[in-house]
Design a protein around this motif. Structure first.
Motif, PDB file in Angstrom:
ATOM      1  N   LEU A 174      28.024  18.228  27.514  1.00  0.00           N
ATOM      2  CA  LEU A 174      27.137  18.444  26.380  1.00  0.00           C
ATOM      3  C   LEU A 174      26.968  17.136  25.616  1.00  0.00           C
ATOM      4  CD1 LEU A 174      28.340  21.910  25.049  1.00  0.00           C
ATOM      5  CD2 LEU A 174      26.146  21.405  26.135  1.00  0.00           C
ATOM      6  N   PRO A 175      25.867  16.997  24.854  1.00  0.00           N
ATOM      7  CA  PRO A 175      25.680  15.767  24.083  1.00  0.00           C
ATOM      8  C   PRO A 175      26.696  15.662  22.957  1.00  0.00           C
ATOM      9  CG  PRO A 175      24.026  17.393  23.484  1.00  0.00           C
ATOM     10  CD  PRO A 175      24.757  17.950  24.677  1.00  0.00           C
ATOM     11  N   THR A 176      26.925  14.452  22.493  1.00  0.00           N
ATOM     12  CA  THR A 176      27.808  14.243  21.350  1.00  0.00           C
ATOM     13  C   THR A 176      27.245  14.976  20.143  1.00  0.00           C
ATOM     14  OG1 THR A 176      28.377  12.053  22.196  1.00  0.00           O
ATOM     15  CG2 THR A 176      28.878  12.501  19.878  1.00  0.00           C
ATOM     16  N   ARG A 177      28.094  15.695  19.441  1.00  0.00           N
ATOM     17  CA  ARG A 177      27.688  16.359  18.204  1.00  0.00           C
ATOM     18  C   ARG A 177      28.259  15.559  17.038  1.00  0.00           C
ATOM     19  NH1 ARG A 177      23.564  19.336  20.198  1.00  0.00           N
ATOM     20  NH2 ARG A 177      24.263  21.079  21.503  1.00  0.00           N
ATOM     21  N   TYR A 178      27.441  15.381  15.996  1.00  0.00           N
ATOM     22  CA  TYR A 178      27.822  14.575  14.842  1.00  0.00           C
ATOM     23  C   TYR A 178      28.107  15.503  13.668  1.00  0.00           C
ATOM     24  CZ  TYR A 178      25.871  10.971  17.819  1.00  0.00           C
ATOM     25  OH  TYR A 178      25.620  10.134  18.889  1.00  0.00           O
ATOM     26  N   PHE A 241      21.674  20.632  15.518  1.00  0.00           N
ATOM     27  CA  PHE A 241      21.315  20.644  16.924  1.00  0.00           C
ATOM     28  C   PHE A 241      20.523  19.382  17.261  1.00  0.00           C
ATOM     29  CE2 PHE A 241      22.213  25.251  16.904  1.00  0.00           C
ATOM     30  CZ  PHE A 241      22.926  25.338  18.103  1.00  0.00           C
ATOM     31  N   ASN A 242      21.107  18.494  18.051  1.00  0.00           N
ATOM     32  CA  ASN A 242      20.431  17.276  18.496  1.00  0.00           C
ATOM     33  C   ASN A 242      19.105  17.605  19.176  1.00  0.00           C
ATOM     34  OD1 ASN A 242      23.334  17.189  18.548  1.00  0.00           O
ATOM     35  ND2 ASN A 242      23.246  15.121  19.378  1.00  0.00           N
ATOM     36  N   GLU A 243      19.046  18.789  19.807  1.00  0.00           N
ATOM     37  CA  GLU A 243      17.867  19.169  20.563  1.00  0.00           C
ATOM     38  C   GLU A 243      16.655  19.418  19.670  1.00  0.00           C
ATOM     39  OE1 GLU A 243      21.543  20.983  22.609  1.00  0.00           O
ATOM     40  OE2 GLU A 243      20.850  20.521  20.583  1.00  0.00           O
ATOM     41  N   ALA A 244      16.858  19.611  18.348  1.00  0.00           N
ATOM     42  CA  ALA A 244      15.763  20.053  17.484  1.00  0.00           C
ATOM     43  C   ALA A 244      15.530  19.177  16.261  1.00  0.00           C
ATOM     44  CB  ALA A 244      16.014  21.496  17.039  1.00  0.00           C
ATOM     45  N   VAL A 245      16.373  18.176  16.037  1.00  0.00           N
ATOM     46  CA  VAL A 245      16.196  17.271  14.904  1.00  0.00           C
ATOM     47  C   VAL A 245      16.230  15.830  15.420  1.00  0.00           C
ATOM     48  CG1 VAL A 245      17.292  18.895  13.330  1.00  0.00           C
ATOM     49  CG2 VAL A 245      18.662  17.084  14.389  1.00  0.00           C
ATOM     50  N   ASP A 246      15.913  14.882  14.526  1.00  0.00           N
ATOM     51  CA  ASP A 246      15.976  13.466  14.877  1.00  0.00           C
ATOM     52  C   ASP A 246      17.268  12.878  14.338  1.00  0.00           C
ATOM     53  OD1 ASP A 246      13.414  13.247  16.172  1.00  0.00           O
ATOM     54  OD2 ASP A 246      12.521  13.504  14.190  1.00  0.00           O
ATOM     55  N   ILE A 248      19.662   9.425  14.094  1.00  0.00           N
ATOM     56  CA  ILE A 248      19.698   7.972  14.208  1.00  0.00           C
ATOM     57  C   ILE A 248      21.149   7.527  14.076  1.00  0.00           C
ATOM     58  CG2 ILE A 248      18.892   5.778  13.242  1.00  0.00           C
ATOM     59  CD1 ILE A 248      17.041   8.888  12.252  1.00  0.00           C
ATOM     60  N   VAL A 249      21.644   6.778  15.054  1.00  0.00           N
ATOM     61  CA  VAL A 249      23.033   6.328  15.060  1.00  0.00           C
ATOM     62  C   VAL A 249      23.052   4.802  15.063  1.00  0.00           C
ATOM     63  CG1 VAL A 249      25.258   6.406  16.245  1.00  0.00           C
ATOM     64  CG2 VAL A 249      23.758   8.404  16.297  1.00  0.00           C
ATOM     65  N   ASP A 250      23.619   4.223  14.020  1.00  0.00           N
ATOM     66  CA  ASP A 250      23.674   2.762  13.873  1.00  0.00           C
ATOM     67  C   ASP A 250      22.294   2.141  14.055  1.00  0.00           C
ATOM     68  OD1 ASP A 250      26.398   2.817  13.381  1.00  0.00           O
ATOM     69  OD2 ASP A 250      26.926   2.603  15.493  1.00  0.00           O
ATOM     70  N   GLY A 251      21.287   2.786  13.470  1.00  0.00           N
ATOM     71  CA  GLY A 251      19.928   2.268  13.503  1.00  0.00           C
ATOM     72  C   GLY A 251      19.144   2.599  14.757  1.00  0.00           C
ATOM     73  N   GLU A 252      19.770   3.246  15.732  1.00  0.00           N
ATOM     74  CA  GLU A 252      19.092   3.568  16.995  1.00  0.00           C
ATOM     75  C   GLU A 252      18.751   5.052  17.042  1.00  0.00           C
ATOM     76  OE1 GLU A 252      19.926   3.427  21.840  1.00  0.00           O
ATOM     77  OE2 GLU A 252      21.264   2.365  20.445  1.00  0.00           O
ATOM     78  N   ARG A 253      17.459   5.346  17.131  1.00  0.00           N
ATOM     79  CA  ARG A 253      17.016   6.739  17.195  1.00  0.00           C
ATOM     80  C   ARG A 253      17.377   7.320  18.553  1.00  0.00           C
ATOM     81  NH1 ARG A 253      13.518   9.522  13.855  1.00  0.00           N
ATOM     82  NH2 ARG A 253      13.233   7.547  12.735  1.00  0.00           N
ATOM     83  N   GLN A 254      18.072   8.462  18.536  1.00  0.00           N
ATOM     84  CA  GLN A 254      18.539   9.076  19.769  1.00  0.00           C
ATOM     85  C   GLN A 254      17.448   9.938  20.400  1.00  0.00           C
ATOM     86  OE1 GLN A 254      22.086   8.353  20.581  1.00  0.00           O
ATOM     87  NE2 GLN A 254      21.371   6.891  19.039  1.00  0.00           N
ATOM     88  N   GLU A 255      17.425   9.944  21.721  1.00  0.00           N
ATOM     89  CA  GLU A 255      16.531  10.873  22.415  1.00  0.00           C
ATOM     90  C   GLU A 255      17.049  12.297  22.243  1.00  0.00           C
ATOM     91  OE1 GLU A 255      15.703  10.067  26.457  1.00  0.00           O
ATOM     92  OE2 GLU A 255      15.169   7.955  26.114  1.00  0.00           O
TER      93      GLU A 255
END
Length: 276
Positions: A174-178, A241-246, A248-255
């Motif tokens: 699964l993707p990293t959850r923040y 949910f990473n799947e439904a929001v934007d 940004i981690v350390d200035g880099e927008r995640q897919e």
């Protein structure tokens, strides 16, 4: 030189089942009656299910409480052969247990558990800890780690969270959850809901939905107020949910990742999926 197979090696049956012995003491209870008490369970993975189930030696099951199913749910499990209703006192639970036809598992009985409320037992325990939803997968890791990464969350261009003290949760496949402290989340933009879900790795989650006009699914944010000890650092923090929001981690927008939850994360969904 490759290591020799051990008794814990994963085995495969001709029907496509994968299974391996477990050393955990597992008990299942209906009302105040212990129906299963086993120190020799096996974990079974069916081809269509992403999580394991338990099957138990017949000697560890109260077979006197099982009755041939009145309306067997044939086809609901891989190669399932015989279904049983469970009768405890005046209550009869239809199709609560079944057997697999595989020769390897011929002397074992499995019970409903995975995402089927009302079809199985009331409580399950591994050692002295109650387990929910499904057994834990010994081949899966869940790690929560405090971090100093700069994590921001946006919904439809609105910044809703901004922190430099997240807890990152890494879970196999699964993707990293923040997970973000509440003080760093614009909770005034969300409404608490009555939705709750259980996770065998993290505990019971509570939810919030977006109050704005953005086309996002309900129950978009969750938190574990009393997480299981193994993931204690996420206590009370909020995740999206990473799947439904934007994000940004350390200035880099995640897919936005595509996961098993993606199909259920729709604006029209009345309830969100169990969080990861």
């Amino acid at each position: 030189m490759s290591p020799l197979p051990t008794e814990r090696s994963l085995r495969t049956t001709p029907e496509g089942l994968h299974w391996e012995p477990s050393e955990r003491w597992v008990r299942g209870v209906k009302g105040d009656v212990t129906v299963v008490d086993s120190r020799h369970p096996v974990l079974v993975w069916e081809p269509e299910l992403p999580v394991p189930q338990y099957a138990f030696p017949r000697a560890d099951v109260r077979e006197d409480l099982l009755r041939p199913a009145k309306n067997p749910h044939t086809g609901t499990h891989t190669g399932s052969q015989i279904f049983y209703d469970l009768e405890v006192g005046d209550e009869r639970v239809a199709n609560a247990a079944w057997t697999f036809p595989s020769a390897d598992l011929a002397d074992h009985i499995a019970f409903e558990w995975f995402r089927r409320p009302g079809r199985g037992l009331d409580h399950w325990y591994e050692e002295e800890e109650e387990i929910f939803i499904h057994p834990r997968d010994p081949h899966k890791r869940v790690d929560s780690m405090p971090s100093s990464r700069h994590v921001q969350v946006e919904i439809d261009g609105t910044l809703v969270a901004d922190t430099r003290r997240p807890v990152l949760l890494f879970e196999t496949a699964l993707p990293t959850r923040y997970y973000i402290p509440r003080q760093d989340v614009r909770l005034d933009l969300f409404t608490p809901t009555e939705h709750h879900t259980g996770c065998p790795y993290k505990g019971t989650a509570e939810y919030w939905s977006w109050r704005g006009d953005a086309d996002v699914p309900p129950n978009l944010v969750w938190s574990y107020p009393e997480p299981l000890p193994a993931v204690g650092p996420i206590r009370g923090l909020l995740a999206f949910f990473n799947e439904a929001v934007d994000i940004i981690v350390d200035g880099e927008r995640q897919e936005r990742p595509v996961t098993p939850f993606s199909a259920t994360l729709k604006p029209s969904s009345p309830r969100g999926p169990a969080p990861a």
